[in-house]
Design a protein around this motif. Structure first.
Motif, PDB file in Angstrom:
ATOM      1  N   SER A 186       0.838  -1.196   0.000  1.00  0.00           N
ATOM      2  CA  SER A 186       0.000   0.000   0.000  1.00  0.00           C
ATOM      3  C   SER A 186       0.868   1.239   0.000  1.00  0.00           C
ATOM      4  CB  SER A 186      -0.913   0.018   1.228  1.00  0.00           C
ATOM      5  OG  SER A 186      -1.813  -1.055   1.197  1.00  0.00           O
ATOM      6  N   THR A 223      -3.772   0.203  -3.812  1.00  0.00           N
ATOM      7  CA  THR A 223      -5.071  -0.120  -3.236  1.00  0.00           C
ATOM      8  C   THR A 223      -5.044   0.185  -1.735  1.00  0.00           C
ATOM      9  OG1 THR A 223      -4.300  -2.408  -3.062  1.00  0.00           O
ATOM     10  CG2 THR A 223      -5.685  -1.846  -4.955  1.00  0.00           C
ATOM     11  N   ASP A 224      -6.215   0.177  -1.122  1.00  0.00           N
ATOM     12  CA  ASP A 224      -6.293   0.549   0.293  1.00  0.00           C
ATOM     13  C   ASP A 224      -5.558  -0.458   1.173  1.00  0.00           C
ATOM     14  OD1 ASP A 224      -8.707  -1.206   1.862  1.00  0.00           O
ATOM     15  OD2 ASP A 224      -8.707  -1.255  -0.334  1.00  0.00           O
ATOM     16  N   TYR A 230      -9.995  -1.490  -2.893  1.00  0.00           N
ATOM     17  CA  TYR A 230     -10.341  -0.207  -3.499  1.00  0.00           C
ATOM     18  C   TYR A 230      -9.119   0.439  -4.161  1.00  0.00           C
ATOM     19  CZ  TYR A 230     -14.690  -0.611  -0.896  1.00  0.00           C
ATOM     20  OH  TYR A 230     -15.894  -1.055  -0.410  1.00  0.00           O
ATOM     21  N   GLU A 232      -6.814   3.497  -5.320  1.00  0.00           N
ATOM     22  CA  GLU A 232      -6.567   4.788  -4.682  1.00  0.00           C
ATOM     23  C   GLU A 232      -5.717   5.738  -5.528  1.00  0.00           C
ATOM     24  OE1 GLU A 232      -7.533   4.020  -0.105  1.00  0.00           O
ATOM     25  OE2 GLU A 232      -5.409   4.245  -0.560  1.00  0.00           O
ATOM     26  N   GLU A 233      -4.489   5.382  -5.855  1.00  0.00           N
ATOM     27  CA  GLU A 233      -3.647   6.238  -6.684  1.00  0.00           C
ATOM     28  C   GLU A 233      -2.873   5.384  -7.671  1.00  0.00           C
ATOM     29  OE1 GLU A 233      -1.179   9.028  -4.670  1.00  0.00           O
ATOM     30  OE2 GLU A 233      -2.823   9.996  -3.630  1.00  0.00           O
ATOM     31  N   ASN A 238      -2.728  10.925  -8.889  1.00  0.00           N
ATOM     32  CA  ASN A 238      -4.117  10.544  -8.686  1.00  0.00           C
ATOM     33  C   ASN A 238      -4.578   9.765  -9.914  1.00  0.00           C
ATOM     34  OD1 ASN A 238      -4.173  13.677  -7.300  1.00  0.00           O
ATOM     35  ND2 ASN A 238      -4.887  11.970  -6.069  1.00  0.00           N
ATOM     36  N   ALA A 250     -11.326   8.286  -6.779  1.00  0.00           N
ATOM     37  CA  ALA A 250     -11.470   8.134  -5.335  1.00  0.00           C
ATOM     38  C   ALA A 250     -11.506   9.492  -4.644  1.00  0.00           C
ATOM     39  CB  ALA A 250     -10.317   7.299  -4.789  1.00  0.00           C
ATOM     40  N   THR A 252     -10.521  12.270  -1.792  1.00  0.00           N
ATOM     41  CA  THR A 252      -9.322  12.507  -1.000  1.00  0.00           C
ATOM     42  C   THR A 252      -9.589  12.106   0.452  1.00  0.00           C
ATOM     43  OG1 THR A 252      -9.978  14.802  -0.639  1.00  0.00           O
ATOM     44  CG2 THR A 252      -8.491  14.361  -2.481  1.00  0.00           C
ATOM     45  N   ARG A 255      -5.276   9.231   3.307  1.00  0.00           N
ATOM     46  CA  ARG A 255      -4.424   8.315   2.549  1.00  0.00           C
ATOM     47  C   ARG A 255      -4.105   8.828   1.150  1.00  0.00           C
ATOM     48  NH1 ARG A 255      -8.671   5.283   3.866  1.00  0.00           N
ATOM     49  NH2 ARG A 255      -9.163   4.925   1.667  1.00  0.00           N
ATOM     50  N   ILE A 256      -4.916   9.752   0.641  1.00  0.00           N
ATOM     51  CA  ILE A 256      -4.829  10.147  -0.767  1.00  0.00           C
ATOM     52  C   ILE A 256      -4.505  11.634  -0.883  1.00  0.00           C
ATOM     53  CG2 ILE A 256      -6.102  10.332  -2.947  1.00  0.00           C
ATOM     54  CD1 ILE A 256      -7.683   7.874  -2.098  1.00  0.00           C
ATOM     55  N   PRO A 280     -15.423   5.865  -3.458  1.00  0.00           N
ATOM     56  CA  PRO A 280     -14.518   4.708  -3.450  1.00  0.00           C
ATOM     57  C   PRO A 280     -14.758   3.835  -4.677  1.00  0.00           C
ATOM     58  CG  PRO A 280     -15.480   5.033  -1.279  1.00  0.00           C
ATOM     59  CD  PRO A 280     -16.208   5.967  -2.216  1.00  0.00           C
TER      60      PRO A 280
END
Length: 355
Positions: A186, A223-224, A230, A232-233, A238, A250, A252, A255-256, A280
């Protein structure tokens, strides 16, 4: 962009410019730097007199806290020159707010607004010849803060150095990339520093990305950390997904990263009448969309490349190719955004700031 000088900037000009030694037709991103740099030290509980000096190496104590406890944050910005020779920044207020938000998360002192904008303006005026006109040419701007206090006790420092350095850049295009969806690693975790542009965030990405490269992919879609269910980036950007004619990304969070290009593309998409769904995004729904043909595009968004299209992704040992779109959202949004940045179109959002 605000400028209200309360503190004079000490300026020492370079004796001779390096610009004549630079091949502007063959630039490697981030390798060549301009003649000057902005420096300001935090000592005795306050920011000292800001300075602009010739670009040169730093001398730091080997025990400087940045080397041992990672107190380092940064930003990425660009300056653009239009066909009339005027210079512009793009949403610099957002960069200023974000670097201070990042600094606060790492227990570092926030930087004064007038020092930032006055210093940046003077630096760009001094090195204006390094900003070349032409669509795609720019000057990449790197503000950053590091902990400089000597000593290896495990606590936040009480001395820091704020700097701005600049690097000429060409149009950034490395071709469409293939990405591997992370199943184990992650980028960040709940309650962590994922929303900050902290140096350690990027260091932690290199190892998983190198593993992906061994499998034939150039980048990772993160992913998360909790379930890896999920998206994420993507790499250091992004990420957006186009399912049929709806754009997904996703929200913000801690985590993002609150990407400036990301939020700009969302506004442009809405202005163009494109449906944008900020929520999400499950890995399973993107895989299903790839299988049934409704997944039209994936692209990353960030300052350096603006938009980086994804041509394929891998997940659980399977490889999914995306069919190239004739009128892609990626191309539409990138052109619209760059037309604003280069003063080739109206700026209905008031993002463009003239130097």
């Amino acid at each position: 962009m605000k400028s209200s000088t309360q503190q004079a900037i000490e300026i020492t000009k370079a004796n001779e410019s390096k610009i004549g030694q630079v091949d502007f037709e063959n630039l490697t991103f981030g390798n060549i730097f301009t003649d000057h740099m902005f420096v300001c030290d935090f000592i005795d509980g306050k920011w000292q007199t800001p300075k602009i000096t010739p670009y040169a190496p730093l001398t730091l104590d080997p025990s400087a806290r940045v080397f041992h406890y990672g107190q380092a944050v940064f930003e990425g910005m660009k300056a653009y020159k239009d066909d009339n020779g005027d210079t512009f920044l793009f949403r610099p207020d957002e960069n200023f707010k974000r670097i201070n938000k990042s600094a606060a998360r790492l227990a570092m002192p926030e930087f004064p607004e007038n020092y930032f904008f006055d210093g940046l303006t003077e630096l760009l005026k001094l090195d204006n010849e390094w900003i070349k006109p032409g669509f795609g040419n720019s000057l990449y701007i790197r503000p950053f803060v590091i902990a400089t206090q000597a000593g290896v006790s495990a606590s936040e420092a009480n001395e820091y150095k704020f700097m701005i350095i600049c690097s000429p850049a060409q149009a950034y295009y490395s071709g469409d990339v293939s990405v591997l969806v992370a199943e184990k690693f992650s980028r960040s975790a709940n309650g962590g520093i994922g929303y900050a542009k902290a140096a350690g965030n990027y260091a932690a990405q290199f190892y998983p990305t190198n593993l992906a490269k061994k499998e034939g992919y150039q980048q990772v879609i993160w992913t998360d950390a909790d379930t890896h269910e999920y998206m994420e980036e993507a790499g250091t950007m992004n990420v957006f997904f186009r399912v049929n004619d709806t754009l997904l990304t996703a929200p913000t969070s801690d985590r993002i990263l609150d990407g400036i290009t990301r939020k700009s593309l969302i506004d442009i998409a809405k202005k163009e009448g494109v449906s944008v769904d900020v929520r999400p995004v499950k890995v399973s729904e993107i895989v299903a969309a790839a299988k049934d043909g409704s997944l039209k595009e994936i692209f990353g968004a960030g300052t350096a490349a603006v938009i980086s299209p994804v041509k394929a992704f891998g997940y659980q040992g399977n490889h999914y190719e995306l069919e190239k779109q004739e009128n892609s959202f990626a191309s539409l949004f990138k052109t619209a955004l760059m037309n604003i940045q280069y003063n080739k179109a109206e700026d209905p959002f008031n993002w463009r700031h003239k130097i």
